[in-house]
Design a protein around this motif. Structure first.
Motif, PDB file in Angstrom:
ATOM      1  N   ILE A  86       0.838  -1.205   0.000  1.00 45.05           N
ATOM      2  CA  ILE A  86       0.000   0.000   0.000  1.00 45.05           C
ATOM      3  C   ILE A  86       0.872   1.255   0.000  1.00 45.05           C
ATOM      4  O   ILE A  86       0.616   2.211  -0.745  1.00 45.05           O
ATOM      5  CB  ILE A  86      -0.943  -0.018   1.213  1.00 45.05           C
ATOM      6  N   ASN A  87       1.909   1.264   0.829  1.00 45.46           N
ATOM      7  CA  ASN A  87       2.815   2.413   0.887  1.00 45.46           C
ATOM      8  C   ASN A  87       3.434   2.705  -0.465  1.00 45.46           C
ATOM      9  O   ASN A  87       3.515   3.862  -0.892  1.00 45.46           O
ATOM     10  CB  ASN A  87       3.930   2.154   1.899  1.00 45.46           C
ATOM     11  N   TRP A 151       7.835  12.445   3.568  1.00 44.29           N
ATOM     12  CA  TRP A 151       9.272  12.486   3.288  1.00 44.29           C
ATOM     13  C   TRP A 151       9.630  11.573   2.119  1.00 44.29           C
ATOM     14  O   TRP A 151      10.393  11.946   1.225  1.00 44.29           O
ATOM     15  CB  TRP A 151      10.050  12.098   4.538  1.00 44.29           C
ATOM     16  N   ASN A 152       9.056  10.375   2.098  1.00 38.96           N
ATOM     17  CA  ASN A 152       9.334   9.441   1.011  1.00 38.96           C
ATOM     18  C   ASN A 152       8.734   9.919  -0.314  1.00 38.96           C
ATOM     19  O   ASN A 152       9.291   9.648  -1.382  1.00 38.96           O
ATOM     20  CB  ASN A 152       8.799   8.051   1.363  1.00 38.96           C
ATOM     21  N   ILE A 153       7.599  10.616  -0.253  1.00 42.16           N
ATOM     22  CA  ILE A 153       7.043  11.208  -1.472  1.00 42.16           C
ATOM     23  C   ILE A 153       8.021  12.209  -2.077  1.00 42.16           C
ATOM     24  O   ILE A 153       8.273  12.208  -3.293  1.00 42.16           O
ATOM     25  CB  ILE A 153       5.693  11.893  -1.179  1.00 42.16           C
ATOM     26  N   LEU A 154       8.606  13.039  -1.228  1.00 38.90           N
ATOM     27  CA  LEU A 154       9.556  14.036  -1.712  1.00 38.90           C
ATOM     28  C   LEU A 154      10.806  13.385  -2.280  1.00 38.90           C
ATOM     29  O   LEU A 154      11.356  13.844  -3.292  1.00 38.90           O
ATOM     30  CB  LEU A 154       9.915  15.003  -0.579  1.00 38.90           C
ATOM     31  N   ILE A 155      11.263  12.308  -1.637  1.00 34.80           N
ATOM     32  CA  ILE A 155      12.437  11.603  -2.149  1.00 34.80           C
ATOM     33  C   ILE A 155      12.146  11.003  -3.527  1.00 34.80           C
ATOM     34  O   ILE A 155      12.940  11.154  -4.468  1.00 34.80           O
ATOM     35  CB  ILE A 155      12.869  10.504  -1.164  1.00 34.80           C
ATOM     36  N   MET A 156      11.018  10.339  -3.660  1.00 34.39           N
ATOM     37  CA  MET A 156      10.684   9.713  -4.936  1.00 34.39           C
ATOM     38  C   MET A 156      10.389  10.766  -5.999  1.00 34.39           C
ATOM     39  O   MET A 156      10.768  10.591  -7.171  1.00 34.39           O
ATOM     40  CB  MET A 156       9.495   8.770  -4.762  1.00 34.39           C
ATOM     41  N   PHE A 201      12.745   1.002   3.335  1.00 34.15           N
ATOM     42  CA  PHE A 201      12.319   1.964   4.356  1.00 34.15           C
ATOM     43  C   PHE A 201      10.968   1.564   4.954  1.00 34.15           C
ATOM     44  O   PHE A 201      10.802   1.502   6.179  1.00 34.15           O
ATOM     45  CB  PHE A 201      12.223   3.366   3.763  1.00 34.15           C
ATOM     46  N   TYR A 202      10.004   1.295   4.081  1.00 39.68           N
ATOM     47  CA  TYR A 202       8.652   0.991   4.552  1.00 39.68           C
ATOM     48  C   TYR A 202       8.600  -0.350   5.278  1.00 39.68           C
ATOM     49  O   TYR A 202       7.926  -0.484   6.308  1.00 39.68           O
ATOM     50  CB  TYR A 202       7.678   0.996   3.381  1.00 39.68           C
ATOM     51  N   SER A 203       9.272  -1.363   4.742  1.00 40.84           N
ATOM     52  CA  SER A 203       9.210  -2.680   5.372  1.00 40.84           C
ATOM     53  C   SER A 203       9.862  -2.673   6.747  1.00 40.84           C
ATOM     54  O   SER A 203       9.339  -3.277   7.693  1.00 40.84           O
ATOM     55  CB  SER A 203       9.874  -3.726   4.469  1.00 40.84           C
TER      56      SER A 203
END
Length: 293
Positions: A86-87, A151-156, A201-203
């Motif tokens: 989902i993430n 934060w992960n949205i900005l990285i991607m 990161f998510y896992s």
């Protein structure tokens, strides 16, 4: 290129520091592994350093004979797999439009998303919201509230902007590809490094998560492994795992010590095994040769 004397001195110092740092980082993990197979009495006396002493499997036997640990293990695996999926979908769905130059409102939406990094409703309003949504003590409360990380949205988004030339997307658009086809056929195949980073990161976040379960879950059958681990290591609630036929209190203490080290290894082994499979994607030069001329 001829190596000068200053280069040799620099390399010696650099390698020495790296070796020292590696030992500092790796030794605690090595010690826990060794201690989990050693006689708990020898561990408590400080006789165990780099090799097991009086090899024993008592800690692992007690861990795997406990049904709650196995239940928590299964729950954590399910939470991690479903939650990470989902993430990843939500992060890609948010990052890709924000990376497109032809998306007129991307700066506005980016500002709105970044705003949530600094201001939030707080724990109590979040709890009330989840309660009103009917997610308390359910499977979805472990995967939906944290479905995406700003934060992960900005990285991607940054990777999509800087790592994949926009000219490739324009060329695909001229060839008749829709936005979804560009994403699936052009962007994602060239984004395996950042996808691997996001998976890791998510896992890891899902695997180590216990606070959400502590707040929102009341049914022990839904507890993740980390919540049982917290009870064992922090609260000392391991009476069910100890042998009630132990002759003395010292025997129970020894068993408890063995269980602590064994449960740490059991809890972290899947994440340690995950990294080698993702490591091959942490490479540079994926885009070399992608654009000609």
């Amino acid at each position: 290129m001829v190596e000068t004397r200053s280069d040799r001195i620099f390399n010696i110092i650099n390698y020495t520091l790296l070796i020292i740092i590696s030992i500092i980082v790796l030794y605690p993990l090595v010690f826990v592994v060794v201690a989990s197979f050693s006689n708990p009495a020898a561990v408590m006396r400080g006789e165990v350093w780099l090799w097991p002493k009086d090899l024993t499997w008592v800690g692992y036997k007690r861990v795997f004979s406990n049904t709650e640990i196995l239940t928590g293990y299964w729950n954590t695996i399910v939470y991690t797999v479903v939650g990470t999926a989902i993430n990843l979908v939500m992060t890609i769905a948010a990052a890709y439009p924000l990376s497109r130059k032809d998306f007129m409102l991307r700066n506005t939406f980016t500002a709105m998303i970044v705003f949530t990094m600094f201001f939030s409703g707080g724990m109590i309003p979040t709890y009330l919201l989840i309660k009103n949504l009917g997610m308390l003590n359910s499977f979805w409360v472990m995967v939906i509230p944290g479905a995406v990380s700003v934060w992960n949205i900005l990285i991607m988004r940054t990777f999509f902007q800087n790592g994949i030339p926009y000219e490739m997307q324009e060329a695909a658009s001229i060839d008749g590809c829709s936005n979804m086809q560009i994403l699936l056929r052009i962007v994602l195949p060239l984004s395996m490094p950042i996808i691997a980073v996001m998976i890791l990161f998510y896992s890891v976040g899902h695997w180590n998560s216990y606070f959400s379960a502590l707040i929102y879950l009341t049914d022990r059958d839904k507890y993740p492994l980390q919540l049982f681990l917290r009870e064992i290591l922090v609260q000392g609630q391991m009476q069910e795992m100890l042998d009630i036929s132990a002759d003395t209190l010292s025997d129970s203490v020894m068993d408890a010590e063995a269980i602590k080290y064994a449960i740490v290894i059991v809890a972290n082994l899947p994440i340690l095994m995950l990294y080698p499979f993702l490591q091959k994607y942490f490479v540079k030069g994926v885009m070399i040769g992608a654009i000609k001329g």
